[in-house]
Every structure is written in structure tokens, then in C-alpha cells.
Design a protein around this motif. Structure first.
Motif, PDB file in Angstrom:
ATOM      1  N   TYR A 311     -61.647  21.153  55.201  1.00 20.29           N
ATOM      2  CA  TYR A 311     -61.741  22.241  56.185  1.00 20.29           C
ATOM      3  C   TYR A 311     -60.498  22.278  57.086  1.00 20.29           C
ATOM      4  N   GLU A 312     -59.808  21.128  57.255  1.00 17.03           N
ATOM      5  CA  GLU A 312     -58.571  21.101  58.036  1.00 17.03           C
ATOM      6  C   GLU A 312     -57.386  21.588  57.204  1.00 17.03           C
ATOM      7  N   ILE A 313     -57.452  21.327  55.910  1.00 12.60           N
ATOM      8  CA  ILE A 313     -56.370  21.759  55.015  1.00 12.60           C
ATOM      9  C   ILE A 313     -56.349  23.277  54.881  1.00 12.60           C
ATOM     10  N   LEU A 314     -57.550  23.896  54.934  1.00  9.30           N
ATOM     11  CA  LEU A 314     -57.647  25.348  54.768  1.00  9.30           C
ATOM     12  C   LEU A 314     -57.250  26.058  56.057  1.00  9.30           C
ATOM     13  N   GLY A 315     -56.076  26.669  56.068  1.00  7.31           N
ATOM     14  CA  GLY A 315     -55.637  27.462  57.214  1.00  7.31           C
ATOM     15  C   GLY A 315     -55.760  28.949  56.938  1.00  7.31           C
ATOM     16  N   ARG A 316     -55.293  29.750  57.876  1.00  4.08           N
ATOM     17  CA  ARG A 316     -55.350  31.206  57.682  1.00  4.08           C
ATOM     18  C   ARG A 316     -54.495  31.629  56.494  1.00  4.08           C
ATOM     19  N   ALA A 317     -53.317  31.024  56.367  1.00  2.00           N
ATOM     20  CA  ALA A 317     -52.425  31.373  55.260  1.00  2.00           C
ATOM     21  C   ALA A 317     -53.081  31.063  53.920  1.00  2.00           C
ATOM     22  N   GLU A 318     -53.738  29.894  53.838  1.00  2.00           N
ATOM     23  CA  GLU A 318     -54.417  29.521  52.590  1.00  2.00           C
ATOM     24  C   GLU A 318     -55.595  30.452  52.313  1.00  2.00           C
ATOM     25  N   THR A 319     -56.287  30.869  53.383  1.00  2.00           N
ATOM     26  CA  THR A 319     -57.416  31.800  53.214  1.00  2.00           C
ATOM     27  C   THR A 319     -56.932  33.136  52.656  1.00  2.00           C
ATOM     28  N   LYS A 320     -55.839  33.635  53.206  1.00  2.00           N
ATOM     29  CA  LYS A 320     -55.285  34.904  52.709  1.00  2.00           C
ATOM     30  C   LYS A 320     -54.831  34.772  51.253  1.00  2.00           C
ATOM     31  N   GLU A 321     -54.282  33.606  50.926  1.00  2.00           N
ATOM     32  CA  GLU A 321     -53.840  33.380  49.549  1.00  2.00           C
ATOM     33  C   GLU A 321     -55.028  33.415  48.593  1.00  2.00           C
ATOM     34  N   ILE A 345     -62.637  35.547  60.887  1.00  2.00           N
ATOM     35  CA  ILE A 345     -64.051  35.194  60.720  1.00  2.00           C
ATOM     36  C   ILE A 345     -64.286  34.576  59.342  1.00  2.00           C
ATOM     37  N   LEU A 346     -63.679  35.175  58.317  1.00  2.00           N
ATOM     38  CA  LEU A 346     -63.796  34.601  56.971  1.00  2.00           C
ATOM     39  C   LEU A 346     -63.264  33.162  56.961  1.00  2.00           C
ATOM     40  N   HIS A 347     -62.134  32.972  57.629  1.00  2.00           N
ATOM     41  CA  HIS A 347     -61.533  31.637  57.695  1.00  2.00           C
ATOM     42  C   HIS A 347     -62.482  30.638  58.353  1.00  2.00           C
ATOM     43  N   ARG A 348     -63.088  30.999  59.468  1.00  2.00           N
ATOM     44  CA  ARG A 348     -63.997  30.099  60.180  1.00  2.00           C
ATOM     45  C   ARG A 348     -65.244  29.783  59.342  1.00  2.00           C
ATOM     46  N   VAL A 349     -65.757  30.780  58.649  1.00  2.00           N
ATOM     47  CA  VAL A 349     -66.943  30.562  57.811  1.00  2.00           C
ATOM     48  C   VAL A 349     -66.613  29.608  56.664  1.00  2.00           C
ATOM     49  N   LEU A 350     -65.467  29.807  56.021  1.00  2.00           N
ATOM     50  CA  LEU A 350     -65.065  28.927  54.926  1.00  2.00           C
ATOM     51  C   LEU A 350     -64.872  27.495  55.427  1.00  2.00           C
ATOM     52  N   GLN A 351     -64.309  27.339  56.616  1.00  2.00           N
ATOM     53  CA  GLN A 351     -64.150  26.006  57.188  1.00  2.00           C
ATOM     54  C   GLN A 351     -65.506  25.343  57.443  1.00  2.00           C
ATOM     55  N   ASN A 352     -66.444  26.104  57.968  1.00  2.00           N
ATOM     56  CA  ASN A 352     -67.785  25.564  58.213  1.00  2.00           C
ATOM     57  C   ASN A 352     -68.441  25.074  56.922  1.00  2.00           C
ATOM     58  N   LEU A 353     -68.281  25.849  55.864  1.00  2.00           N
ATOM     59  CA  LEU A 353     -68.863  25.462  54.580  1.00  2.00           C
ATOM     60  C   LEU A 353     -68.215  24.181  54.052  1.00  2.00           C
TER      61      LEU A 353
END
Length: 505
Positions: A311-321, A345-353
Motif C-alpha cells: 500500500y506504500e509502494i502504490l502511489g498516485r502515479a502507479e495508480t494512474k499507470e 479516491i481510487l488511490h485511497r481505496v486501493l491502498q486500503n485494500l
């Protein structure tokens, strides 16, 4: 040895002549003994063979010394050091030559008529000298390799940085090693870690559903020779030490005895283990230990660290990718993100998961679920609960075994107590009574034994309204205890309730 080349040219002719003379003397001596002195064949052979060999040795020794001296004088021009130093160096630089000379002396000592004790003493002296020299050369080579590695590290650290390089974005994942582990990442020395890291990145990308970035590998002079650490965005998240040239024997709980070695902890899961020498591998397996090499220890540890910090590795840039990649096959994603579902919001939800080890491979379902529920709330934590319901099959399959899910539940009184406290705090988790928390943690810890008996992952079931709050309560004490809501469970799975936890008793 260069100086011996000249000697070999001078001695070759004398050696051939000596052999011919020796053969003539033996044959002539035997003939004289038999025909002139009336000796039998055995006595003549014994007498004249010894006399001839002795005479040959005596006559060849001066020739050998003279030829060797002449050879040294002829080839002296190529030597750069003092003659005495050069001779000692040549005689002690090749332990194998000393071993061969020792063996020759032992063989000569066995020959009948030869002085056994002096030959044996000289042979033993040469063998001991050869062993000492070989040990000294190995130690010297080891020291030179360590110094070379240190020099390489120093030279790399001395490289001047350009001004624009002083302010840089930290690497997402960094793997730092002590100089003793450099051969493990050097492919020219058959290092296996780089190849395994490539395979690990592919495996975790498929398993978690995120793109694992390149792992930056570098040496660190501040670390011990066998030490390594893993950093996420320049922050240390894991550190351990291995013993080079050893194997790790892991005690899985079914061992039949203790193995000789250095006691330690397996870094990935904290299991008891021993560093053992390679020759004890078969014995350790017979005793029930799981034996692995150092690259496997490091890669397993790295795998668990990346999973726990995905969840720390996944940033906004990685989410957009990720969104852009999925949109190539499903263009509708571009209509939803960011038009209906903001990227943050998508980024925060993915981090939570990811923080609760829920794979995000099914991005299409996640985005569609957010699109359906974002009109109800913009709270990423509440939206995460809706997404979890959409991913119930994935979540259930992660913890179910043979279509059976083992779990413990909270009693209605315990759930009502937590829910009431949340309502009083306007939807936030307030500080709870320490006695209540202690009872809850104690009873959950005891219930873990029942999961071990069923070889299942510990799972706590709660109502959807309090699931995320209960996770916040127990996570500092029981991080490996999964907390699921009844809405997270696939209806086709058989649910086995092991216990009802009442923290109010």
C-alpha cells in the motif's frame, strides 16, 4: 618457475646419458656376477642393481647441482628482485610442487636399501611446509578480495554528484547490502539474487495486481559484511543479517532433534532457525528441518516485506499507470476515472485494500463498484467497504480451505458496545476502556490455537458497520488476524464458527 627453464636444458643431456650408463652397468654387472663369480640370478640382480643405482645417484648429484646453478645464471636476467629473495619466493609460491616433492621422498624412502627415516622426515617437512604455505595463500587471497571490495565501494562513493542530482526523488524500493554479499548480486560471479528479483517482481505483480517497480540495489559501507536492509522510499522497513557460506535450517515445529549451528530467527516469519555448514544439509533434512540457501532466505524476506508494504509502494502515479493499462482493453474505465471517480479516491481505496492483503487484480470491478456508490459518500474508508463486498469471492478464496471458512465471531454484546462508542464519537473510533481491549485481545489470542488445529488462517467475523474499526483495535496486537464482515463472505462457502468472543465478561 622461470629460473628452472634454463636448468632443464642443461640437465636433459646428462640425464639421458646417465640412464644409458645405468642400464649398461646393470646388464654388465649381472653378466659378471653370473659368469665370472658364479652367482645365482637373484643374488647378482640384488647386488649389482644396488651398486649401479647408488653409483648413478652419486654421479648425477654434482651434475644436477652444476646444471641448476648454470640455469640460474643464464636466466637470472629476467629476475627483478634479489637472488636469495627470488629463490625463496619460487620455492614457496607453489604448494603443489612441495606436495609432489614430499610424495617423491616418501616413495624413495620405501625403496629397499634406502634410508627410510631421513626420507620420511624430509617428506613430512615438505608436506607441512606446503600446507602452511597453502593456508597462508588462501588467507592472503581472502584479505585481498575484501580489500578489493572495499576499494570498489569507496570509489563508487567518491564519485562527484552533479548539483541537479542532489535533490532527487527517492527510489520506491531499495535493497542495500554489506560488501560480503556483493558476490550474490554479481552475475559475473554466478550471483542468483538479481535473476530471482526479476521473477519475484513478476510473481507479485500477478498476485497483488500492482506493478512492482524496479528494485534499486546498492552497497552500504555502514552495514556489516553479511547484513542487508530493505527501504521503501528511503525509509528502512526491514533489516537482517546472514552468514556467508552457510545454509539456513528452519525449525517448522516438526523437528526430531537439534542440529549443530548458530541459532537465529528466520527473517520473513520469525521462525527459529540455525545457520549450518553445507556438509550438515542432509542431516538437517533427516531431522525434519527445512534447509534453504542464502538467496532463498533473502528473496523470501523481500517478498513478505513487499506484500506488507504494497500500500506504500502504490502511489498516485502507479495508480494512474494501472488505470491506463486496463483502459487499453476496457476503454470505459477512462469514462469513469476521473470523470465519476476521482483518481485520489481510487488511490485511497486501493491502498486500503492492499493494507489488508486484498489483491486489486480486478480493477474493473473495483472501479464499477466505486462508480455505483460514490453518489452515497466520498469517504474512501466507507467506499472501501462497498468494494470489499464486490470482491467477496476473491476475499473468501484467500482464507477458505476446501470450501470451508473457519472463523470466530464477536458476541452481540461486544459488537453493541463498540458500535455505541462509535456513534458517541460521530463515526470515529474513540479510546476504548483498556480492560475491554485487553480481554478482547487475550480471548482472540487463545482462539488462534483452534485455527492452528484446523490449519486455517485466523479470521474474525463482524458486522459491516464495525469491521474497519475492529481491525484498527486489534491490528497493533494481532496484525495477522484477518477481520472480515459478513458481507465479505461468498454465500457458497460453508462457514464454521469456532467460538463467540465476549469481551464484556
Amino acid at each position: 618457475m622461470v629460473q628452472m627453464d634454463g636448468a632443464s636444458k642443461f640437465i636433459r643431456g646428462d640425464a639421458i646419458a646417465g640412464i644409458i650408463i645405468t642400464l649398461v652397468n646393470i646388464i654388465g654387472g649381472i653378466a659378471i656376477g653370473i659368469f665370472q663369480h658364479s652367482m645365482d640370478l637373484k643374488s647378482a640382480l640384488q647386488t649389482f642393481t644396488i651398486l649401479t643405482v647408488g653409483d648413478g645417484l652419486v654421479s648425477q648429484i654434482p651434475s644436477l647441482i652444476t646444471s641448476t646453478a648454470a640455469g640460474l645464471m643464464v636466466t637470472r636476467a629476467v629476475a627483478k628482485e634479489n637472488l636469495g629473495v627470488e629463490i625463496v619466493k619460487e620455492l614457496t609460491s607453489f604448494p603443489k610442487a612441495l606436495y609432489m616433492a614430499s610424495a617423491a621422498l616418501f616413495i624413495m624412502g620405501i625403496v629397499p636399501g634406502m634410508p627410510t627415516i631421513p626420507f620420511f622426515l624430509l617428506g613430512a617437512l615438505l608436506a607441512i611446509t606446503g600446507y602452511i604455505m597453502q593456508s597462508s595463500m588462501k588467507e592472503k587471497q581472502k584479505i585481498e578480495e575484501e580489500e578489493k571490495a572495499k576499494e570498489m565501494i569507496k570509489e563508487a562513493s567518491k564519485e562527484e554528484e552533479e548539483p541537479e542530482e542532489l535533490i532527487t526523488q527517492p527510489e520506491t524500493i531499495t535493497f542495500e547490502i554489506g560488501y560480503g554479499l556483493i558476490p550474490l548480486v554479481d552475475e559475473s560471479q554466478d550471483g542468483q539474487i538479481i535473476k530471482r528479483i526479476k521473477s519475484l517482481r513478476k510473481q507479485l505483480s500477478k498476485e497483488l495486481g500492482i506493478i512492482i517497480p524496479l528494485i534499486h540495489i546498492k552497497d552500504n559501507l555502514e552495514l556489516k559484511p553479511g547484513e542487508y536492509r530493505i527501504l521503501i522510499r528511503d525509509v528502512e522497513v526491514a533489516k537482517s543479517e546472514v552468514m556467508p557460506d552457510h545454509l539456513l535450517a528452519i525449525d517448522t515445529g516438526n523437528t526430531k532433534g537439534q542440529i549443530e549451528g548458530v541459532k537465529t530467527k528466520e527473517p520473513a516469519f520469525g521462525l527459529d532457525a540455525y545457520w549450518i555448514k553445507p556438509e550438515l544439509k542432509d542431516r538437517a533434512k533427516m531431522l525434519g528441518y527445512t534447509v534453504v540457501d542464502i538467496p532463498t532466505v533473502i528473496i523470501t524476506h523481500m517478498s513478505e516485506v513487499i506484500k506488507n508494504h504494497a500500500y506504500e509502494i502504490l502511489g498516485r502515479a502507479e495508480t494512474k499507470e494501472i488505470v491506463d493499462t486496463v483502459a487499453k482493453k476496457y476503454p470505459i474505465i477512462k469514462e469513469i476515472v476521473p470523470e465519476q471517480v476521482p483518481l485520489n479516491i481510487l488511490h485511497r481505496v486501493l491502498q486500503n485494500l492492499l493494507k489488508e492483503a486484498v489483491p486489486i487484480r480486478d480493477i474493473l470491478t473495483i472501479v464499477e463498484t466505486l462508480s455505483d456508490n460514490i453518489i452515497k459518500t466520498n469517504d474512501p474508508d466507507i467506499l472501501t467497504e462497498f468494494v470489499r463486498q464486490g470482491l467477496k469471492k476473491i476475499i473468501t478464496s484467500k482464507y477458505a480451505k476446501d470450501n470451508n471458512l473457519y472463523a470466530v465471531v464477536l458476541s452481540p454484546e461486544t459488537e453493541n458496545y463498540i458500535l455505541q462508542k462509535i456513534k458517541e464519537a460521530d463515526g470515529e473510533l474513540p479510546p476504548l476502556d483498556p480492560g475491554f481491549v485487553q480481554k478482547l485481545i487475550t480471548k482472540l489470542s487463545k482462539s488462534a490455537e483452534k485455527f492452528i488445529m484446523n490449519q486455517a488462517t485466523p479470521v474474525l467475523l463482524t458486522s459491516p458497520a464495525i469491521r474497519r474499526y475492529v481491525k484498527q483495535i486489534i491490528e497493533p496486537y494481532l496484525p495477522n488476524f484477518a477481520v472480515l464482515s459478513y458481507s465479505d463472505i461468498d454465500s457458497k462457502i460453508k462457514l464454521n464458527i469456532l467460538e463467540s468472543i465476549d469481551a464484556n465478561e
